[in-house]
Scaffold this motif. Structure first.
Motif, PDB file in Angstrom:
ATOM      1  N   GLU A 141       0.851  -1.197   0.000  1.00  0.00           N
ATOM      2  CA  GLU A 141       0.000   0.000   0.000  1.00  0.00           C
ATOM      3  C   GLU A 141       0.881   1.239   0.000  1.00  0.00           C
ATOM      4  O   GLU A 141       1.807   1.332   0.813  1.00  0.00           O
ATOM      5  CB  GLU A 141      -0.891  -0.005   1.258  1.00  0.00           C
ATOM      6  CG  GLU A 141      -1.749   1.230   1.433  1.00  0.00           C
ATOM      7  CD  GLU A 141      -2.700   1.429   0.265  1.00  0.00           C
ATOM      8  OE1 GLU A 141      -3.646   0.648   0.123  1.00  0.00           O
ATOM      9  OE2 GLU A 141      -2.474   2.370  -0.535  1.00  0.00           O
ATOM     10  N   GLU A 156       5.938  -1.058   0.135  1.00  0.00           N
ATOM     11  CA  GLU A 156       5.631  -0.161  -0.997  1.00  0.00           C
ATOM     12  C   GLU A 156       5.387  -0.965  -2.262  1.00  0.00           C
ATOM     13  O   GLU A 156       4.649  -0.550  -3.136  1.00  0.00           O
ATOM     14  CB  GLU A 156       6.814   0.776  -1.268  1.00  0.00           C
ATOM     15  CG  GLU A 156       6.906   1.974  -0.365  1.00  0.00           C
ATOM     16  CD  GLU A 156       6.128   3.184  -0.891  1.00  0.00           C
ATOM     17  OE1 GLU A 156       6.267   3.540  -2.056  1.00  0.00           O
ATOM     18  OE2 GLU A 156       5.363   3.753  -0.095  1.00  0.00           O
ATOM     19  N   GLU A 198      -9.282  -4.767  -7.524  1.00  0.00           N
ATOM     20  CA  GLU A 198      -9.157  -3.426  -8.107  1.00  0.00           C
ATOM     21  C   GLU A 198      -7.776  -2.831  -7.828  1.00  0.00           C
ATOM     22  O   GLU A 198      -7.668  -1.704  -7.347  1.00  0.00           O
ATOM     23  CB  GLU A 198     -10.266  -2.505  -7.596  1.00  0.00           C
ATOM     24  CG  GLU A 198     -11.618  -2.916  -8.130  1.00  0.00           C
ATOM     25  CD  GLU A 198     -12.575  -1.741  -8.270  1.00  0.00           C
ATOM     26  OE1 GLU A 198     -12.150  -0.702  -8.784  1.00  0.00           O
ATOM     27  OE2 GLU A 198     -13.727  -1.886  -7.868  1.00  0.00           O
ATOM     28  N   ALA A 255      -5.129  -0.021 -11.717  1.00  0.00           N
ATOM     29  CA  ALA A 255      -4.447   1.254 -11.449  1.00  0.00           C
ATOM     30  C   ALA A 255      -3.001   1.233 -11.931  1.00  0.00           C
ATOM     31  O   ALA A 255      -2.285   2.218 -11.754  1.00  0.00           O
ATOM     32  CB  ALA A 255      -4.493   1.552  -9.947  1.00  0.00           C
TER      33      ALA A 255
HETATM   34  C1  LIG Z   1      -9.148   1.028  -6.162  1.00  0.00           C
HETATM   35  S1  LIG Z   1      -8.438   0.895  -4.597  1.00  0.00           S
HETATM   36  C2  LIG Z   1      -8.985  -0.704  -4.137  1.00  0.00           C
HETATM   37  C3  LIG Z   1      -8.996  -0.896  -2.662  1.00  0.00           C
HETATM   38  C4  LIG Z   1      -9.446  -2.269  -2.143  1.00  0.00           C
HETATM   39  N1  LIG Z   1      -8.741  -3.351  -2.755  1.00  0.00           N
HETATM   40  C5  LIG Z   1     -10.929  -2.429  -2.323  1.00  0.00           C
HETATM   41  O1  LIG Z   1     -11.331  -3.267  -3.108  1.00  0.00           O
HETATM   42  O2  LIG Z   1     -11.677  -1.700  -1.664  1.00  0.00           O
HETATM   43  C6  LIG Z   1      -6.731   0.679  -4.972  1.00  0.00           C
HETATM   44  C7  LIG Z   1      -5.853   0.417  -3.786  1.00  0.00           C
HETATM   45  O3  LIG Z   1      -4.507   0.205  -4.218  1.00  0.00           O
HETATM   46  C8  LIG Z   1      -3.633   1.169  -3.622  1.00  0.00           C
HETATM   47  N2  LIG Z   1      -2.638   1.447  -4.640  1.00  0.00           N
HETATM   48  C9  LIG Z   1      -2.843   2.022  -5.846  1.00  0.00           C
HETATM   49  N3  LIG Z   1      -1.716   2.022  -6.576  1.00  0.00           N
HETATM   50  C10 LIG Z   1      -0.782   1.410  -5.820  1.00  0.00           C
HETATM   51  C11 LIG Z   1       0.594   1.075  -6.043  1.00  0.00           C
HETATM   52  N4  LIG Z   1       1.214   1.400  -7.171  1.00  0.00           N
HETATM   53  N5  LIG Z   1       1.248   0.422  -5.076  1.00  0.00           N
HETATM   54  C12 LIG Z   1       0.617   0.074  -3.925  1.00  0.00           C
HETATM   55  N6  LIG Z   1      -0.685   0.388  -3.650  1.00  0.00           N
HETATM   56  C13 LIG Z   1      -1.370   1.051  -4.589  1.00  0.00           C
HETATM   57  C14 LIG Z   1      -4.540   2.307  -3.267  1.00  0.00           C
HETATM   58  O4  LIG Z   1      -4.029   3.174  -2.305  1.00  0.00           O
HETATM   59  C15 LIG Z   1      -5.771   1.546  -2.780  1.00  0.00           C
HETATM   60  O5  LIG Z   1      -5.589   1.014  -1.497  1.00  0.00           O
END
Ligand SMILES: C[S@@+](CC[C@H](N)C(=O)[O-])C[C@H]1O[C@@H](n2cnc3c(N)ncnc32)[C@H](O)[C@@H]1O
Length: 366
Positions: free
Chosen positions: A116, A138, A154, A158
């Motif tokens: 995260e 990270e 999800e 991203a």
């Molecule tokens: C769309 S949210 C989904 C959250 C959760 N999985 C849910 O279904 O409610 C994306 C999650 O990934 C984290 N995140 C996005 N890009 C990331 C990255 N490059 N490395 C680590 N975490 C990341 C965001 O902070 C968030 O917690």
């Protein structure tokens, strides 16, 4: 008026030239200070979008049961890493762990690792999962080796995508440049010559056709697949996307639950793209993992018994709670809601038996 990050990106482009769409997406979401996922609380009604675990406890509970069954199929390793990529507010794991409390030895074996980048979400995850003493990272590469169960809901959507457009000379990369050298307005442009990535795209496409590739997604799938093949374990990747690679652009921007322009106010806008499950599965297969799916989220959850779980919850619910349970069920599994667009892909080792959810016919509706 653009955002502070929009101005920074514009300055970089003015100095060094247009950047690939993937670089823009990586900055817009991950810039250490101003990136969208670095800032406070994007999820939920007050945020920009709502995810499946936020819709109903049933989602995390059923995934928890799936994970506990996989742990047994792996021979009950202890310790066993339970990794979640992008856990949001930690809701999925809270529900999964509550649902599996009674599985003998399961919780005692688990070491929870969360990948995260968002500090505000890490704080919420710390509070939600305090009893389970998680460790944060990270990047997935920082998670230690060992038998592993992994969930990513999800998360892959991203990861940055590169975009390409077919020209008479071949596939050219879509870039982001400036409308005018002295202006801060970002705009799409095309690289002047063909891209070496063009070799990975359909050669018969007509000029004007467009396509996406996500090297970030395929390299992460390779890393996960290699870990599973080497140390044993299973991963569930759940996201919106397509089963087969193909043409078309899917990058989209959402702010306050509404679609906006992709280049609008970077850092204040969620960007995501359809996951190319064929490419993700191929990368994990080459790394040595076994693949099941993708199947629709609705089909998967029905095979795991979501309708029976809903009936059990409704038996103890008030009439208004029962209506809410039915509405959440519909949102998670109906084909015109999340049931078909969201896909579930399992990656696993070749030693364990096959998991539930991928081949049995869905049980009859209760
Ligand atoms: C769309 S949210 C989904 C959250 C959760 N999985 C849910 O279904 O409610 C994306 C999650 O990934 C984290 N995140 C996005 N890009 C990331 C990255 N490059 N490395 C680590 N975490 C990341 C965001 O902070 C968030 O917690």
């Amino acid at each position: 008026m653009t955002s502070e990050l929009g101005r920074l990106i514009a300055r970089r482009i003015a100095l060094a030239g247009p950047i690939p769409v993937a670089d823009f997406m990586a900055e817009a979401l991950g810039h250490p200070r101003l990136g969208y996922y670095r800032k406070a609380l994007p999820l939920g009604q007050a945020g920009d979008f709502t995810t499946a675990p936020e819709i109903s406890q049933m989602f995390g509970e059923l995934l928890g049961a799936w994970l506990a069954e996989r742990w047994q199929a792996m021979g009950r390793p202890s310790p066993c890493l339970l990794v979640e990529l992008g856990p949001g507010r930690g809701v999925l794991l809270v529900d999964a762990l509550r649902a599996t409390r009674a599985v003998p030895g399961f919780h005692a074996a688990l070491q929870i690792h969360l990948v995260e980048i968002n500090e505000a979400l890490r704080d919420l995850q710390r509070t939600a999962l305090t009893a389970h003493t998680p460790v944060w990272h990270e990047r997935f590469d920082d998670v230690p080796a060992g038998p592993m169960l992994l969930i990513a809901n999800e998360f892959f959507d991203a990861l940055p995508v590169r975009q390409f457009q077919r020209t008479p000379a071949g596939w050219a990369e879509r870039m982001i440049g400036l409308a005018d050298r002295d202006d801060e307005t970002l705009r799409f442009a095309l690289a002047p010559g063909p891209s070496p990535f063009g070799a990975l795209l359909p050669q018969a496409a007509e000029p004007g056709a467009a396509a996406e590739l996500s090297p970030a997604a395929t390299s992460l799938a390779t890393a996960i697949g290699a870990r599973l093949a080497e140390n044993g374990g299973w991963a569930l990747l759940i996201d919106y996307g397509r089963d087969a690679s193909g043409l078309g652009l899917s990058l989209q921007a959402v702010r306050s639950h509404r679609g906006v322009d992709v280049l609008d106010r970077p850092g204040e806008t969620d960007l995501s793209a359809h996951v190319d499950f064929e490419a993700v599965a191929a990368a994990a297969t080459v790394a040595g993992a076994r693949i099941l799916g993708p199947v629709g989220q609705g089909c998967f959850l029905r095979r795991l018994g979501i309708q029976w779980r809903a009936e059990t919850l409704k038996a103890r619910a008030t009439p208004s709670q029962a209506l809410a349970i039915d509405a959440a069920l519909d949102r998670l599994i109906a084909p015109d809601q999340m049931g078909t667009l969201f896909r579930v892909l399992a990656l696993g080792d070749r030693a364990s038996t096959l998991p539930d959810g991928f081949s049995d016919p869905p049980p009859d509706t209760p």
